[in-house]
Write an enzyme that holds these catalytic residues in place. Structure first.
Site, short mmCIF file in Angstrom:
data_model
loop_
_atom_site.label_atom_id
_atom_site.label_comp_id
_atom_site.label_asym_id
_atom_site.label_seq_id
_atom_site.Cartn_x
_atom_site.Cartn_y
_atom_site.Cartn_z
N SER A 74 0.85 -1.25 0.01
CA SER A 74 -0.02 0.05 -0.17
C SER A 74 0.73 1.11 -0.16
CB SER A 74 -1.00 0.02 1.30
OG SER A 74 -0.10 -0.23 2.39
N ASP A 236 -5.91 6.87 8.94
CA ASP A 236 -5.76 5.61 9.54
C ASP A 236 -4.63 5.56 10.62
OD1 ASP A 236 -3.86 5.13 7.93
OD2 ASP A 236 -4.53 3.17 7.38
N HIS A 239 -0.73 4.59 7.26
CA HIS A 239 -0.40 4.96 6.11
C HIS A 239 -0.01 6.62 5.96
CE1 HIS A 239 -2.56 1.25 5.28
NE2 HIS A 239 -1.56 0.88 4.66
#
Length: 346
Positions: A74, A236, A239
């Site tokens: 990611s 979050d 990230h």
């Protein structure tokens, strides 16, 4: 066992197919399992699909074009941002196009949630596109899913080896320092820091031994992340935010330029005043894991690649270039647009 010996042993265990658990101990591994469960519960699972950064950058610049394959998890895909111009791929390709004055085609193969075991499939997809450069960002999900470090490093070694055998130059951003992640509570935060740094050091050794160069992401590019988490981390708190991805790309661009032999001649040799120099790979790997932005690449001393303490490497702290605004990717190369009338998508 010192950090240098541990990193060397972990990389050796991966190369030989060993478990590698003894490097950190079964007790510490059990603590990490508990930590990973806490972290995943607080952070949640990344499910959104980020914008695809695949396309042409540097429109209007001369050739020959540089083709880049972006592989990993990611952090490579750009999870958490809404616009393609905010992805690390767009920042990386735009930065390379600007600094090298070349057209750049980037193709993203990164997958949100990918672990190092996913690299084999990503390499399968990347090789037929004949990239000049592969940029790999992988490792954090291995830590939070308690994958044995030796297994992580073994998958990375195989991916780098296959890319290099195909003539692709490889730059790997090593596992970030997960001790900076706010949802992970102390004292487990300190365990995560030690674990991820050792994995990063072992990744560096493995990458160099297989013909690539590594760049340390450390605490995800320096003290700015800890000082301003609301700015440089996404919603979050795990990230990076859009600004965080911009800084991530700014660390990678100089090493990518070096890998492609596109840096000025006056930056060819290490500079002692910048704490650059030639070291055995294991010692350089441990230093790199502690200092974000550190590049490690293989070299020779007296015509020999190896000394008494292993592979010789250059440890570099490349000069960062001023950030440029990321472009939106075009669907067609400029000369193709003029030939078929396409306008280039955004």
């Amino acid at each position: 066992m010192g950090a240098t010996g541990a990193a060397r042993k972990l990389a050796s265990a991966a190369a030989l197919g060993g478990g590698g658990l003894s490097v950190l101990g079964a007790g510490l591994y059990g603590v990490l399992v508990a930590e990973a469960r806490i972290a995943r519960k607080v952070i949640g699972n990344a499910t959104d699909t980020p914008p695809d950064a695949t396309g042409w950058y540097g429109r209007g610049r001369p050739g020959p074009a540089v083709r880049i394959a972006l592989l990993g998890d990611s952090s490579a895909a750009g999870y958490g941002v809404e616009r393609v111009e905010e992805t690390p791929g767009a920042h990386l390709a735009s930065g390379l196009a600007h600094q090298a004055d070349r057209r750049v085609h980037l193709r993203s193969f990164a997958v949100v949630g990918a672990q190092s075991s996913a690299l084999a499939e990503q390499v399968d997809h990347a090789l037929p596109t004949h990239p000049d450069l592969a940029v790999v960002l992988i490792g954090a999900n291995d830590v939070t899913h308690t994958v044995l470090p030796s297994a992580s490093v073994r998958h990375l070694a195989e991916g780098v080896r296959r890319l290099r055998e195909a003539g692709v130059v490889v730059v790997v951003g090593t596992c970030p320092d997960l001790g900076t992640i706010r949802p992970i509570p102390p004292p487990l935060k300190q365990v995560a820091r030690g674990w991820s740094r050792r994995l990063a050091a072992a990744q560096t050794i493995t990458v160099v031994e297989n013909g690539g160069r590594s760049v340390s992401l450390g605490d995800i590019l320096g003290p700015e992340f800890d000082a301003a988490p609301a700015v440089l981390f996404g919603p979050d708190r795990f990230h990076p935010s859009a600004d965080g991805y911009r800084q991530l790309a700014s660390v990678l661009v100089p090493s990518c330029l070096a890998a492609l032999d596109l840096l000025p001649d006056d930056e060819a040799l290490p500079e002692p005043l910048r704490r650059e120099g030639i070291l055995p790979v294991a010692a350089a790997a441990v230093r790199a894991a502690r200092t974000p932005g550190t590049e490690v690449d293989g070299t020779e001393v007296g015509g020999n690649q190896r000394g008494l303490r292993g592979r010789w490497v250059e440890l570099r702290h490349r000069r960062r270039r001023p950030s440029t605004d990321a472009e939106s990717p075009g669907e067609h190369e400029e000369h193709e647009e003029s030939a078929d009338g396409a306008s280039g998508g955004e």
